[in-house]
Design an enzyme around this catalytic site. Structure first.
Site, mmCIF file in Angstrom:
data_model
loop_
_atom_site.group_PDB
_atom_site.id
_atom_site.type_symbol
_atom_site.label_atom_id
_atom_site.label_comp_id
_atom_site.label_asym_id
_atom_site.label_seq_id
_atom_site.Cartn_x
_atom_site.Cartn_y
_atom_site.Cartn_z
ATOM 1 N N GLY A 179 22.714 -3.612 40.597
ATOM 2 C CA GLY A 179 22.451 -2.943 39.239
ATOM 3 C C GLY A 179 23.650 -2.313 38.729
ATOM 4 N N ASP A 180 24.493 -1.347 39.548
ATOM 5 C CA ASP A 180 25.666 -0.633 39.260
ATOM 6 C C ASP A 180 26.708 -1.757 38.861
ATOM 7 O OD1 ASP A 180 24.136 1.293 40.148
ATOM 8 O OD2 ASP A 180 24.793 0.964 42.352
#
Length: 325
Positions: A251-252
């Site tokens: 997600g980062d």
């Protein structure tokens, strides 16, 4: 330049194991040690994309010194905030079938002086930044309104801010109108207080966050792809992933891909999906480089499949890391 703020960074150890059997001796087949924390991962992904990034983070003790050394080795500018407590150490166990188990330590308790020093360090290093990115859980000592105060300060300086957090910290920050919020499906459901069974449910939840204060919502829906909802409309992006090696930091990586592509519109969403899909194919929390990306495999459309079950089969970019940050 993209400046990241990670209030609760970590030293992350990831072990790859065939399977996890409680009470048994488990022999790892692979091991990695990485600087951790969601904002740190965003900086690592931005640096891998060849862009300048500055990582602001409180660091203490031997783990903190190692985090700084690891970031420096990746050509990431570190703006450390010295703290008395030791930086936390986290453990991730990645099984061969893609299941991930994480053990996250709470982190140090920041004093009022250390909290103010953290905000001041952001101010001193933010000149000329294209984006300020604030990510992850808050350490002990920082109340839920801390992110809201940071968003207000960033906007007062005329800068844009992206926020990736959850729970009361996210809800408190919405009143200050962050430019982008980046929840995963579970965080999105928690924020609106209801389950999200379909992509349409997630779309409505993202619209609700915008009504509450977010200017744009970039939502990772696991195997169901990603959504972007902003003033110009809504888009849905997917990419096939045949095998997931680790979703730590995926997600980062997605958020970094979104921001390096401008942080607005379907082109930025396509970059987010490509980065998320590449990240889950890599071990541990390794961030993808341009050579790892497959932009041609990404599909972005304004036609939202509202009836698609969230998490269903079909293989899409899992731009979602485990909750907790």
């Amino acid at each position: 330049m993209i400046l990241t703020v990670t209030p609760n960074p970590s030293l992350d150890r990831t072990y790859e194991v065939p399977s996890l059997d409680r009470g048994e001796v488990v022999r790892a087949t692979g091991e990695r040690v990485d600087p951790g924390g969601k904002g740190v991962n965003v900086s690592r992904a931005v640096a891998a994309a060849g862009r300048r990034t500055v990582a602001v983070l409180p660091l203490g003790g031997a783990p903190g010194a190692l985090v700084a050394d690891l970031l420096d080795a990746q050509d990431i500018e570190v703006a450390p905030v010295p703290v008395a407590g030791a930086t936390r150490s986290n453990i991730a166990l990645a099984e061969a079938d893609g299941v991930l188990t994480k053990i996250n330590a709470p982190g140090p308790d920041l004093t009022p002086a250390e909290q103010e020093n953290l905000l001041d360090t952001v101010r001193r290093h933010s000149a000329g930044a294209d984006w300020i990115v604030c990510c992850g859980s808050l350490p002990r000592g920082l109340g839920p309104s801390w992110y809201a105060e940071l968003v207000a300060r960033v906007h007062a300086a005329g800068l844009r801010i992206a926020l990736d957090t959850s729970g009361p910290a996210l809800l408190a920050a919405l009143r200050e109108h962050p430019d982008v919020v980046k929840p995963n499906a579970e965080e999105l459901a928690e924020a609106v207080g209801r389950p999200l069974a379909t992509v349409g449910d997630a779309l409505k939840a993202a619209e609700d966050l915008r009504e509450t204060g977010a200017r744009a919502v970039l939502a990772s829906l696991g195997a169901a792809g990603q959504l972007l909802v902003d003033d110009d409309g809504a888009w849905y992006g997917t990419a096939p992933v045949d095998a997931v090696r680790s979703n730590v930091g995926a997600g980062d990586a997605s958020l970094a891909g979104f921001l390096v592509a401008g942080g607005r519109g379907p082109e930025a969403l396509a970059s987010a999906v490509a980065h998320g899909a590449a990240a889950v194919r890599l071990p541990g929390s390794v961030m993808p480089s341009p050579d790892d990306l497959d932009p041609a495999a990404v599909t972005v459309t304004a036609g939202i499949p509202v009836d698609r079950r969230r998490g269903g089969r079909g293989g899409c970019a899992r731009g979602v890391g485990p909750r907790g940050g």
